[in-house]
Design a protein around this motif. Structure first.
Motif, mmCIF file in Angstrom:
data_model
loop_
_atom_site.group_PDB
_atom_site.id
_atom_site.type_symbol
_atom_site.label_atom_id
_atom_site.label_comp_id
_atom_site.label_asym_id
_atom_site.label_seq_id
_atom_site.Cartn_x
_atom_site.Cartn_y
_atom_site.Cartn_z
ATOM 1 N N LYS A 1 1.612 -9.127 -24.793
ATOM 2 C CA LYS A 1 1.492 -8.494 -23.642
ATOM 3 C C LYS A 1 2.415 -8.733 -22.491
ATOM 4 N N PRO A 2 3.532 -7.866 -22.198
ATOM 5 C CA PRO A 2 4.256 -8.389 -21.271
ATOM 6 C C PRO A 2 3.890 -7.702 -19.832
ATOM 7 N N TRP A 3 4.586 -8.348 -18.877
ATOM 8 C CA TRP A 3 4.435 -8.255 -17.850
ATOM 9 C C TRP A 3 5.744 -7.504 -16.839
ATOM 10 N N ARG A 4 5.697 -6.844 -15.695
ATOM 11 C CA ARG A 4 6.767 -6.531 -14.828
ATOM 12 C C ARG A 4 6.444 -6.425 -13.577
ATOM 13 N N LEU A 5 7.336 -6.356 -12.721
ATOM 14 C CA LEU A 5 7.342 -6.423 -11.105
ATOM 15 C C LEU A 5 6.862 -4.928 -10.997
ATOM 16 N N LEU A 6 6.057 -4.967 -9.940
ATOM 17 C CA LEU A 6 5.439 -3.514 -9.404
ATOM 18 C C LEU A 6 6.578 -3.026 -8.283
ATOM 19 N N SER A 7 7.466 -4.009 -7.605
ATOM 20 C CA SER A 7 8.597 -3.717 -6.666
ATOM 21 C C SER A 7 9.419 -4.935 -6.818
ATOM 22 N N ARG A 8 10.637 -4.628 -6.519
ATOM 23 C CA ARG A 8 11.569 -5.703 -6.310
ATOM 24 C C ARG A 8 11.569 -6.152 -5.023
ATOM 25 N N GLU A 9 11.225 -5.122 -4.168
ATOM 26 C CA GLU A 9 11.395 -5.425 -2.835
ATOM 27 C C GLU A 9 10.001 -6.188 -2.054
ATOM 28 N N THR B 1 19.644 -5.798 9.942
ATOM 29 C CA THR B 1 21.018 -5.685 9.403
ATOM 30 C C THR B 1 20.966 -6.258 8.027
ATOM 31 N N LEU B 2 20.622 -7.943 8.179
ATOM 32 C CA LEU B 2 20.684 -8.490 7.005
ATOM 33 C C LEU B 2 19.704 -8.123 5.759
ATOM 34 N N THR B 3 18.671 -7.721 6.405
ATOM 35 C CA THR B 3 17.624 -7.188 5.328
ATOM 36 C C THR B 3 18.104 -5.919 4.794
ATOM 37 N N GLU B 4 18.586 -5.098 5.319
ATOM 38 C CA GLU B 4 19.492 -3.647 4.837
ATOM 39 C C GLU B 4 20.692 -4.296 3.773
ATOM 40 N N LEU B 5 21.400 -4.946 4.404
ATOM 41 C CA LEU B 5 22.579 -5.619 3.450
ATOM 42 C C LEU B 5 21.783 -6.198 2.172
ATOM 43 N N ASN B 6 21.173 -6.895 2.135
ATOM 44 C CA ASN B 6 20.647 -7.492 1.057
ATOM 45 C C ASN B 6 19.919 -6.620 0.228
ATOM 46 N N SER B 7 19.162 -5.248 0.646
ATOM 47 C CA SER B 7 18.466 -4.135 -0.241
ATOM 48 C C SER B 7 19.652 -3.529 -0.734
ATOM 49 N N ARG B 8 20.598 -3.108 -0.136
ATOM 50 C CA ARG B 8 21.798 -2.581 -0.779
ATOM 51 C C ARG B 8 22.475 -3.191 -1.650
ATOM 52 N N LEU B 9 22.735 -4.552 -1.654
ATOM 53 C CA LEU B 9 23.353 -5.494 -2.692
ATOM 54 C C LEU B 9 22.453 -5.269 -3.873
ATOM 55 N N ALA B 10 20.929 -5.626 -3.768
ATOM 56 C CA ALA B 10 19.960 -5.657 -4.890
ATOM 57 C C ALA B 10 20.116 -4.181 -5.560
ATOM 58 N N GLU B 11 20.135 -3.134 -4.861
ATOM 59 C CA GLU B 11 20.090 -1.902 -5.262
ATOM 60 C C GLU B 11 21.407 -1.660 -6.275
ATOM 61 N N ARG B 12 22.544 -2.067 -5.749
ATOM 62 C CA ARG B 12 23.945 -1.978 -6.446
ATOM 63 C C ARG B 12 23.802 -2.660 -7.602
ATOM 64 N N PHE B 13 23.139 -3.826 -7.894
ATOM 65 C CA PHE B 13 23.322 -4.244 -9.231
ATOM 66 C C PHE B 13 21.842 -4.265 -10.127
ATOM 67 N N ALA B 14 20.837 -3.501 -9.538
ATOM 68 C CA ALA B 14 19.764 -3.443 -10.123
ATOM 69 C C ALA B 14 19.857 -3.033 -11.483
ATOM 70 N N ALA B 15 20.610 -2.106 -12.148
ATOM 71 C CA ALA B 15 20.588 -1.597 -13.340
ATOM 72 C C ALA B 15 20.927 -2.634 -14.414
ATOM 73 N N VAL C 1 0.841 -1.205 -0.211
ATOM 74 C CA VAL C 1 -0.059 0.143 -0.085
ATOM 75 C C VAL C 1 0.842 1.180 0.027
ATOM 76 N N ASP C 2 0.587 2.075 -1.184
ATOM 77 C CA ASP C 2 1.517 3.228 -1.261
ATOM 78 C C ASP C 2 2.948 2.931 -1.078
ATOM 79 N N GLY C 3 3.274 1.977 -1.990
ATOM 80 C CA GLY C 3 4.833 1.795 -1.893
ATOM 81 C C GLY C 3 5.522 0.912 -0.862
ATOM 82 N N ASP C 4 4.615 0.550 0.355
ATOM 83 C CA ASP C 4 5.047 -0.141 1.404
ATOM 84 C C ASP C 4 5.393 -1.723 0.857
ATOM 85 N N PRO C 5 6.607 -2.183 0.750
ATOM 86 C CA PRO C 5 6.830 -3.566 0.594
ATOM 87 C C PRO C 5 6.514 -4.632 1.458
#
Length: 196
Positions: free
Chosen positions: A74-82, A151-165, A2-6
């Motif tokens: 008709k392709p599909w895409r994720l609404l959020s990666r998290e 801390t583990l969740t934050e680390l996973n998020s940072r890694l995902a963001e680093r390689f998202a492109a 809801v409103d971008g909350d993962p």
């Protein structure tokens, strides 16, 4: 979400995702910016009709959305990666569904890890030695365990963001890159175990 909350705790939304093919489709959409039901069928070995049905169910529960049409495709895409699946402790259905979902995810990740380890001898050394299985054990309070989990969740998020492109722009993927999974979890001995 809801409103971008993962964070997801609604039992129906959790149950809607707790299906092996739907989880596989979410994995595939995590690898590529957009995929059609036909492309998903080619990658899963399932029928186009089955993939189409499950993609529509994921869309109904707001995990994915239609992408830009490509002619008749008709392709599909994720609404959020998290996505963070958390129980609403005031709702027994939520607690039950989140627990069942977590068990499915752990089994899935354990199977994925077993396949990786079994293939180790046939993998090039650079890949076979790049993976890891780590465990640590120590005495913590519930608040400290929450800190470790965060801390583990934050680390996973940072890694995902680093390689998202690399997901959205395949040309940015280095030669020889593979889609890699990171799985982390925290757990505590149950109260019954402490008394034994």
């Amino acid at each position: 979400m809801v409103d971008g909350d993962p964070r997801i705790s609604d039992p129906q939304r959790v149950r809607a995702m707790a299906h092996p093919l739907r989880l596989r489709l979410l994995d595939l959409l995590g690898m590529e910016p957009e995929l059609t039901a036909t492309e998903c069928a080619e990658r899963t070995g399932e029928s186009v009709a089955s993939c189409s049905f499950h993609l529509r169910m994921l869309a109904k529960y707001r995990y994915i959305e239609p992408g830009e049409p490509r002619g008749r495709e008709k392709p599909w895409r994720l609404l959020s990666r998290e996505r963070t699946i958390v129980p609403d402790f005031d709702d027994p259905d939520s607690v039950r569904e989140v627990s069942a979902f977590a068990e499915l995810v752990v089994d899935r990740e354990a199977d994925r890890l077993r396949r990786w380890l079994a293939a180790g001898a046939s993998e090039p050394e650079e890949w076979a030695s790049a993976g890891t299985v780590n465990t640590s054990s120590f005495w913590l309070t519930a608040a400290e365990m929450r800190e470790v989990s965060d801390t583990l969740t934050e680390l996973n998020s940072r890694l995902a963001e680093r390689f998202a492109a690399r997901r959205d722009h395949p040309a940015r993927r280095p030669d020889g890159a593979r889609f890699v999974h990171v799985f982390s979890a925290t757990s505590a001995e149950s109260i019954d175990s402490e008394e034994a």
